[in-house]
Design a protein around this motif. Sequence first.
Motif: not given
Length: 282
Positions: A152, A121-122, A119
């Motif tokens: 996400h 985002r993370c 991911c």
Amino acid sequence: MKNNRRVIPAMTNHTAAAEKARLAPGVWTMVSVYRGFQSGDSVARGIRAGRVSAYRPAGTFEAYPAMHDDGTAVWARCVDGVPDITPMPQTLTVRVPNYGTQRGYEGVRITTVEISSKCQRCGGPRGPLTAHHFVKDGTPLVCDRWVNDCGHPDEYSIVLTEAQRRVDLAGVPRPKDPQVKGVEGGQFTVPVDFIALALKTKPWMRARAVAKLLEDLGHRQAAEVIRTFAESNVTGYQTSAKAAALYLIERDMGRPANATWVDGRIGYEADADTSTTTGDEK
Ligand SMILES: [Zn+2]
């Protein structure tokens, strides 16, 4: 500043993180988020090597550092007693509906692209992939769908942008003896080129000295990034200006500095007790 940085790793409750991971063998869980890549990388190595006691014996856990909105996340999973565990791939090949960028264009085609397995985002693992069949204008099509456990969502348009970026970067090989040269259009192009110039007369220059020079020239952000890098780097005060410049270049290329990935799996072997040599000037 310095103390502020130190607070983040100290807050990591490794006992709790390891316990949580042990309760769900084979499942990746986030350990913590670190401000600098070097810190996260160092913690991930420590987990794998069993240098952090909660994760002993060595080899009980896998761990990797990954890009996170707030810095570098460390993800780990307990592999003890898990038979035939699937290695974490570095990338995923996905089929994505591509609606094009032309205004008024209503068609769709399926584009197969390579993206990170994590991911954006993370840093949590993406997927798993499932095939989705649909019909558009009488044409049967198939694309991939996936839901990230981290929560996400991945939008196809953003996935296509990520894939394009990977293609763009693929044309820029990482040389063995990297040259200090600003990345065209990068955030730190000017500071990097400045360091390159300074290194011509003072090749032994330290990161701190160059940070001070950059600050005096008005490149405050670059100076700040270099100081954070030097602080989180194991070579600390000794960190060279060249290493700092290479770090800025990596940042401009959107790559974590000094990440040692091996195709298909994380480079565990390379990590065996290299914590003291992690970093620059290889
Ligand atoms: Zn995520």
